[in-house]
Write an enzyme that holds these catalytic residues in place. Structure first.
Site, PDB file in Angstrom:
ATOM      1  N   ASP A  39       0.834  -1.197   0.000  1.00  0.00           N
ATOM      2  CA  ASP A  39       0.000   0.000   0.000  1.00  0.00           C
ATOM      3  C   ASP A  39       0.872   1.251   0.000  1.00  0.00           C
ATOM      4  O   ASP A  39       1.949   1.266   0.619  1.00  0.00           O
ATOM      5  CB  ASP A  39      -0.904  -0.005   1.245  1.00  0.00           C
ATOM      6  CG  ASP A  39      -1.976   1.061   1.180  1.00  0.00           C
ATOM      7  OD1 ASP A  39      -2.337   1.488   0.070  1.00  0.00           O
ATOM      8  OD2 ASP A  39      -2.454   1.482   2.247  1.00  0.00           O
ATOM      9  N   HIS A  56       2.941   3.385  -9.003  1.00  0.00           N
ATOM     10  CA  HIS A  56       2.865   1.934  -9.207  1.00  0.00           C
ATOM     11  C   HIS A  56       4.147   1.409  -9.846  1.00  0.00           C
ATOM     12  O   HIS A  56       4.639   0.333  -9.484  1.00  0.00           O
ATOM     13  CB  HIS A  56       1.662   1.598 -10.088  1.00  0.00           C
ATOM     14  CG  HIS A  56       0.339   1.944  -9.464  1.00  0.00           C
ATOM     15  ND1 HIS A  56      -0.063   1.431  -8.253  1.00  0.00           N
ATOM     16  CD2 HIS A  56      -0.673   2.755  -9.877  1.00  0.00           C
ATOM     17  CE1 HIS A  56      -1.267   1.904  -7.943  1.00  0.00           C
ATOM     18  NE2 HIS A  56      -1.645   2.703  -8.918  1.00  0.00           N
ATOM     19  N   LEU A 150      11.568 -20.697  -3.261  1.00  0.00           N
ATOM     20  CA  LEU A 150      10.596 -19.754  -2.720  1.00  0.00           C
ATOM     21  C   LEU A 150       9.357 -19.792  -3.586  1.00  0.00           C
ATOM     22  O   LEU A 150       9.449 -19.748  -4.819  1.00  0.00           O
ATOM     23  CB  LEU A 150      11.168 -18.328  -2.704  1.00  0.00           C
ATOM     24  CG  LEU A 150      10.175 -17.194  -2.369  1.00  0.00           C
ATOM     25  CD1 LEU A 150       9.761 -17.262  -0.905  1.00  0.00           C
ATOM     26  CD2 LEU A 150      10.790 -15.823  -2.688  1.00  0.00           C
TER      27      LEU A 150
END
Length: 261
Positions: A39, A56, A150
């Protein structure tokens, strides 16, 4: 819910990140699964008088930083909330820019993700993606499917309530078909029908930008997850901030509803 903020330091960020990494490796258990609500992109751009899409774009750097940090720390699962179902209601130009950024991120990072041993999964209602974004998703998922170091879960076009509705419908269909009795419905039956069926629940949930909300993310899965609310806006979030959150997690006693000894 505890708000934990880290004091800023004059020490070079990379040096402090390395110090924190060394500390967390000896300080306690590493969380197997870290989830992050990313955020603050828009606020980061607004504070710099920049167009919102540039916020962004700057957030893409933070994604790379956090993936590298998770690999260094030994995290097994990293879940990033990238685009919610509610985000479709944003202006068409912003949604289009976000879809283009998804394509760009995959094109730029897929080779390195594959070489680093990262398996990428994209979870959510992917039927709403643009054809180009859907092709990019198919590519990164396919090219990294065999990796095991991962697991990177990218939640796109995702909402937890919608996920739970989807799971309930699947259960209802199984009951109607006679393959499941109502008495067989338990926690495990519900969890098996979620997007995260083959992942452990998050040990640590991080939200950036100082907001104190869950925002419809993994509502079922975070029942006993430790929360860490960082004041740092997502584009400025890096290895240092990830390691600070893990060190804070290591200092806590996880009770899972039990009374401590």
């Amino acid at each position: 819910m505890r708000l934990v903020t880290a004091a800023r330091s004059s020490v070079h960020p990379e040096s402090l990140a390395d110090e924190l990494l060394a500390r967390l490796r000896v300080h306690g258990a590493i969380p197997r699964h870290v989830a992050i609500i990313m955020d603050g992109n828009g606020r980061w751009a607004r504070e710099r008088l920049l167009p919102r899409p540039l916020g962004h774009r700057s957030g893409m750097k933070a994604v790379r930083e956090v993936v590298e940090g998770a690999l260094q720390a030994g995290v097994e699962y990293l879940s990033l909330f990238a685009f919610s179902q509610e985000n479709w209601q944003r202006p068409a130009t912003e949604v289009g820019a976000l879809m283009s950024l998804l394509e760009e991120y995959i094109a730029r990072e897929v080779s390195e993700l594959r070489e680093q041993g990262v398996r990428v999964r994209v979870l959510g209602d992917l039927s709403r993606l643009t054809p180009a974004a859907a092709r990019a998703v198919e590519r990164v998922v396919g090219e990294t499917a065999a990796n095991e170091k991962l697991t990177l879960n990218l939640f796109i076009s995702y909402g937890s309530r919608a996920e739970l509705v989807r799971a309930m419908r699947a259960l209802a269909e199984d009951v109607a078909a006679g393959v499941l009795a109502p008495s067989d419905i338990d926690d495990a039956a519900i969890a098996a029908r979620l997007y995260t069926a083959d992942c452990p629940d998050p040990d640590l949930l991080i939200r950036t930008s100082g907001e104190l909300r869950i925002s419809n993310f993994l509502l079922w899965q975070i029942a006993y997850t430790e929360l860490f609310m960082s004041p740092v806006l997502w584009p400025d979030f890096g290895r240092r901030e990830l390691f600070e959150a893990i060190v804070a997690y290591q200092s806590r006693e996880r009770r899972f509803g039990r009374v401590s000894a």
